[in-house]
Design an enzyme around this catalytic site. Structure first.
Site, PDB file in Angstrom:
ATOM      1  CB  CYS A  42     -10.684 -13.733 -26.846  1.00  0.00           C
ATOM      2  SG  CYS A  42      -9.560 -12.999 -25.521  1.00  0.00           S
ATOM      3  CB  CYS A  47     -10.349  -9.610 -25.244  1.00  0.00           C
ATOM      4  SG  CYS A  47     -11.679 -10.562 -25.217  1.00  0.00           S
ATOM      5  CE  LYS A  50     -11.179  -4.621 -25.329  1.00  0.00           C
ATOM      6  NZ  LYS A  50     -12.364  -5.213 -24.979  1.00  0.00           N
ATOM      7  CE1 TYR A 177     -20.849  -6.034 -21.331  1.00  0.00           C
ATOM      8  CE2 TYR A 177     -18.459  -6.298 -21.091  1.00  0.00           C
ATOM      9  CZ  TYR A 177     -19.860  -6.385 -20.543  1.00  0.00           C
ATOM     10  OH  TYR A 177     -19.911  -7.172 -19.489  1.00  0.00           O
ATOM     11  CD  GLU A 181     -14.644  -2.656 -24.632  1.00  0.00           C
ATOM     12  OE1 GLU A 181     -14.343  -3.418 -25.422  1.00  0.00           O
ATOM     13  OE2 GLU A 181     -14.837  -3.271 -23.654  1.00  0.00           O
ATOM     14  CG  HIS A 434      -1.783   8.061   1.184  1.00  0.00           C
ATOM     15  ND1 HIS A 434      -2.984   8.436   0.696  1.00  0.00           N
ATOM     16  CD2 HIS A 434      -1.216   9.143   1.211  1.00  0.00           C
ATOM     17  CE1 HIS A 434      -2.888   9.966   0.746  1.00  0.00           C
ATOM     18  NE2 HIS A 434      -1.400  10.246   1.070  1.00  0.00           N
ATOM     19  CD  GLU A 439      -5.508   6.601  -0.270  1.00  0.00           C
ATOM     20  OE1 GLU A 439      -5.453   6.795   0.989  1.00  0.00           O
ATOM     21  OE2 GLU A 439      -4.676   7.426  -1.036  1.00  0.00           O
TER      22      GLU A 439
HETATM   23  P1  NDP Z   1     -24.520  -5.702 -26.356  1.00  0.00           P
HETATM   24  O1  NDP Z   1     -26.005  -6.548 -26.401  1.00  0.00           O
HETATM   25  O2  NDP Z   1     -23.992  -5.277 -25.300  1.00  0.00           O
HETATM   26  O3  NDP Z   1     -25.198  -4.230 -27.304  1.00  0.00           O
HETATM   27  C1  NDP Z   1     -25.833  -4.194 -28.312  1.00  0.00           C
HETATM   28  C2  NDP Z   1     -26.264  -2.685 -28.448  1.00  0.00           C
HETATM   29  O4  NDP Z   1     -27.012  -2.569 -29.677  1.00  0.00           O
HETATM   30  C3  NDP Z   1     -26.977  -2.017 -27.381  1.00  0.00           C
HETATM   31  O5  NDP Z   1     -26.802  -0.793 -27.137  1.00  0.00           O
HETATM   32  C4  NDP Z   1     -28.698  -2.339 -27.919  1.00  0.00           C
HETATM   33  O6  NDP Z   1     -29.368  -1.291 -27.603  1.00  0.00           O
HETATM   34  C5  NDP Z   1     -28.093  -1.919 -29.548  1.00  0.00           C
HETATM   35  N1  NDP Z   1     -29.153  -2.503 -30.314  1.00  0.00           N
HETATM   36  C6  NDP Z   1     -29.457  -3.878 -30.981  1.00  0.00           C
HETATM   37  N2  NDP Z   1     -29.942  -3.906 -31.724  1.00  0.00           N
HETATM   38  C7  NDP Z   1     -30.246  -2.535 -32.438  1.00  0.00           C
HETATM   39  C8  NDP Z   1     -30.737  -1.884 -33.451  1.00  0.00           C
HETATM   40  N3  NDP Z   1     -31.537  -2.846 -34.135  1.00  0.00           N
HETATM   41  N4  NDP Z   1     -30.751  -0.539 -33.521  1.00  0.00           N
HETATM   42  C9  NDP Z   1     -30.310   0.177 -32.765  1.00  0.00           C
HETATM   43  N5  NDP Z   1     -29.492  -0.390 -31.747  1.00  0.00           N
HETATM   44  C10 NDP Z   1     -29.564  -1.687 -31.662  1.00  0.00           C
HETATM   45  O7  NDP Z   1     -23.816  -6.278 -27.515  1.00  0.00           O
HETATM   46  P2  NDP Z   1     -22.168  -5.998 -28.102  1.00  0.00           P
HETATM   47  O8  NDP Z   1     -21.868  -6.464 -29.359  1.00  0.00           O
HETATM   48  O9  NDP Z   1     -21.874  -4.664 -27.501  1.00  0.00           O
HETATM   49  O10 NDP Z   1     -21.331  -7.075 -26.993  1.00  0.00           O
HETATM   50  C11 NDP Z   1     -21.784  -8.347 -26.978  1.00  0.00           C
HETATM   51  C12 NDP Z   1     -21.117  -8.955 -25.902  1.00  0.00           C
HETATM   52  O11 NDP Z   1     -19.842  -9.078 -26.045  1.00  0.00           O
HETATM   53  C13 NDP Z   1     -21.299  -8.507 -24.689  1.00  0.00           C
HETATM   54  O12 NDP Z   1     -22.396  -8.578 -23.908  1.00  0.00           O
HETATM   55  C14 NDP Z   1     -20.094  -8.931 -23.760  1.00  0.00           C
HETATM   56  O13 NDP Z   1     -20.535  -9.913 -22.975  1.00  0.00           O
HETATM   57  C15 NDP Z   1     -19.195  -9.321 -24.734  1.00  0.00           C
HETATM   58  N6  NDP Z   1     -18.078  -8.222 -24.715  1.00  0.00           N
HETATM   59  C16 NDP Z   1     -17.301  -7.895 -23.664  1.00  0.00           C
HETATM   60  C17 NDP Z   1     -16.318  -7.013 -23.543  1.00  0.00           C
HETATM   61  C18 NDP Z   1     -15.507  -6.874 -22.473  1.00  0.00           C
HETATM   62  O14 NDP Z   1     -15.616  -7.686 -21.559  1.00  0.00           O
HETATM   63  N7  NDP Z   1     -14.771  -5.929 -21.978  1.00  0.00           N
HETATM   64  C19 NDP Z   1     -15.982  -6.205 -24.806  1.00  0.00           C
HETATM   65  C20 NDP Z   1     -16.803  -6.511 -25.855  1.00  0.00           C
HETATM   66  C21 NDP Z   1     -18.102  -7.314 -25.978  1.00  0.00           C
HETATM   67  P3  NDP Z   1     -30.441  -1.513 -26.397  1.00  0.00           P
HETATM   68  O15 NDP Z   1     -29.439  -1.423 -25.226  1.00  0.00           O
HETATM   69  O16 NDP Z   1     -31.435  -0.851 -26.359  1.00  0.00           O
HETATM   70  O17 NDP Z   1     -30.949  -3.210 -26.510  1.00  0.00           O
END
Ligand code: NDP
Length: 452
Positions: A42, A47, A50, A177, A181, A434, A439
């Site tokens: 984080c 976080c 970012k 995510y 982002e 307001h 709201e």
């Molecule tokens: P996610 O699991 O959210 O997203 C992974 C993405 O990669 C998905 O779109 C997935 O597609 C795609 N993907 C996975 N494997 C492949 C592949 N081999 N080829 C192409 N695409 C692929 O992981 P993140 O790393 O983005 O985030 C991890 C975690 O970190 C989150 O779940 C969240 O809990 C936490 N996080 C929270 C944040 C916040 O609170 N603001 C900010 C950043 C992270 P598909 O959908 O088809 O599986």
């Protein structure tokens, strides 16, 4: 049996440090091992940096609006190196705050990789061993590249914060995510940004309409989103990277960012003979009290693969401390966690999506999308989205989804209401503030859909 420590924590991230500090403050003997930098994902590579990058990337739009408000404002050039130096100074400061606060509480810190040798024994990288009555594993996770040829060409999210210069043209693979982002950040900083999404839409798991709204806004802001497209071939061509997608699309980029998910940091961490069980994804299996299959060993945070969010890891740390050191068995409450995704525009969400609500029970869908005052005045076309899902039978609010400026701030308070079991009538009898965007939450009149 005499132990060196009452508690040995593995991992100096948000969860580990909280558990270590609370326990040490109670007068227990506590040690913590961190192989990298104190603060963990984080603070050091998640976080915090970012969000600083999100702030940096929002200035061009803000300055654009300022002109419509009468300011003679121009944005000029972005100096990545100046920003990055400043950001890293802030991370150094936070790292030292984490370390100092833990030490002040009486925690002994080992800057070392460690392994768990048995139910009570930890081995440091210099071969030294320590014993502890309880072991808490809060080792976090790491970003992963897909298993394909030349995947090592691209960077992962950890690398973004150490970039020497911004790429001119970037491909982000993955629409979760992190991918979404980062797309907003790079696009805002002036990088030509494309995304390869293997599914039909970004942000799988969130409310469908909300996902679509964000994707439309991102595209309008300049992010090119290729859906149904995963990379199948990658090659370095001079100082460019050539990528071919599964839909046949081919293009050259300056760099690739793999945002394809994260894995728990359990590799070579616990000797098999210890008996701590992992799930299929390598996450540590725990019960409602974060206890592993070995009674003296507990695990919290991303390493358990439950809900990968900093505030959740911190709550798990507090519940662990209550359970183990206060004799007050406290299960971790993972229900109704409000969360924000710092896409541009930002999303705040709590509770069920429309799809999950409809699956669960007859649902009334309230929604409104409109151009907010501040941006509309400046000619902005983007709409904010407010959506509320309400139980037809009980009037209870099942979920709220907001897309727009300040959505993360708003959803925090909506989270309180939902946690208290608020009904739509409770929202309705609350007086509006307001003029604000929020709201809308108390003035949603007729459902746009009734799902029986
Ligand atoms: P996610 O699991 O959210 O997203 C992974 C993405 O990669 C998905 O779109 C997935 O597609 C795609 N993907 C996975 N494997 C492949 C592949 N081999 N080829 C192409 N695409 C692929 O992981 P993140 O790393 O983005 O985030 C991890 C975690 O970190 C989150 O779940 C969240 O809990 C936490 N996080 C929270 C944040 C916040 O609170 N603001 C900010 C950043 C992270 P598909 O959908 O088809 O599986």
């Amino acid at each position: 049996m005499e132990f060196d420590y009452d508690l040995f924590v593995i991992g100096g991230g948000s969860g580990g440090v909280r558990a270590a500090r609370l326990t040490a403050q109670d007068g227990h003997k506590v040690a913590l091992a961190e192989e990298s930098r104190m603060g963990g994902t984080c603070v050091i590579r998640g976080c915090v940096p970012k969000k600083l990058m999100v702030f940096a990337s929002e200035y061009p739009e803000a300055v654009g609006f300022a002109r419509d408000y009468g300011w003679d404002a121009t944005i000029g050039k972005f100096d990545w190196s100046a920003f990055s130096t400043r950001m890293n100074q802030e991370l150094d400061r936070l790292e030292s705050v984490y370390e100092t606060n833990a030490e002040k509480a009486g925690v002994k810190i080992y800057h070392s990789r460690v392994t768990v040798e048995d139910a009570h024994t930890i081995k440091l990288s210099d071969g030294q061993t320590c014993t502890a009555k309880h072991i808490l594993i809060a080792a976090g996770g790491h970003p992963v590249r897909p298993d394909m040829k030349n995947a090592d060409i691209g960077m992962v999210s950890d690398d973004v914060f150490n970039l020497k210069a911004l790429p001119g043209k970037l491909l982000i693979v993955g629409g979760g995510y992190i991918g979404c982002e980062m797309a907003g950040i790079f696009n805002g900083l002036g990088v030509e940004t494309s995304m390869f999404i293997r599914g039909a839409q970004i942000l799988r798991g969130f409310d469908e309409e909300t996902r679509g709204h964000i994707a439309d806004c991102m595209a309008r802001r300049g992010v090119t989103i290729h859906t149904g497209c995963a990379p199948v071939e990658i090659e370095r061509r001079g100082d460019k990277v050539w990528v071919k997608g599964s839909n046949g699309h081919q293009e050259e980029f300056d760099d690739i960012l793999w945002a394809t998910g994260r894995k728990p940091n359990t590799r070579d961490l616990i000797a098999e003979s210890v008996g701590v069980k992992l799930d299929r994804k390598g996450a540590i299996r725990v019960d409602d009290y974060s206890q592993t299959d070995v009674p003296s060993i507990f695990a919290i945070g991303d390493v358990t693969g439950r809900v990968e969010l900093t505030p959740v890891a911190i709550r798990e740390a507090v519940a662990f401390h209550e359970t183990v050191f206060k004799g007050n068995k406290t299960p971790v409450d993972h229900d109704l966690i409000p969360t924000a995704v710092f896409t541009q525009p930002e999303m705040g969400t709590v509770g069920l999506s429309e799809e999950d609500a409809a699956e669960q029970e007859p649902t009334l869908v309230y929604a409104t999308a409109f151009r907010p005052m501040q941006q509309a005045f400046a000619g902005g076309e983007e709409r904010v989205l407010f959506k509320m899902l309400v139980s037809r039978e009980t009037d209870k609010v099942l979920g709220v989804h907001i897309v727009g400026p300040g959505a993360g701030e708003m959803i925090q308070f909506v989270g309180v209401a939902l946690k208290m079991g608020a009904t739509k009538a409770d929202f309705d009898r609350t007086c509006a503030v307001h003029p604000t965007m929020a709201e809308e939450l108390v003035t949603l009149k007729e459902p746009v859909r009734v799902l029986d």
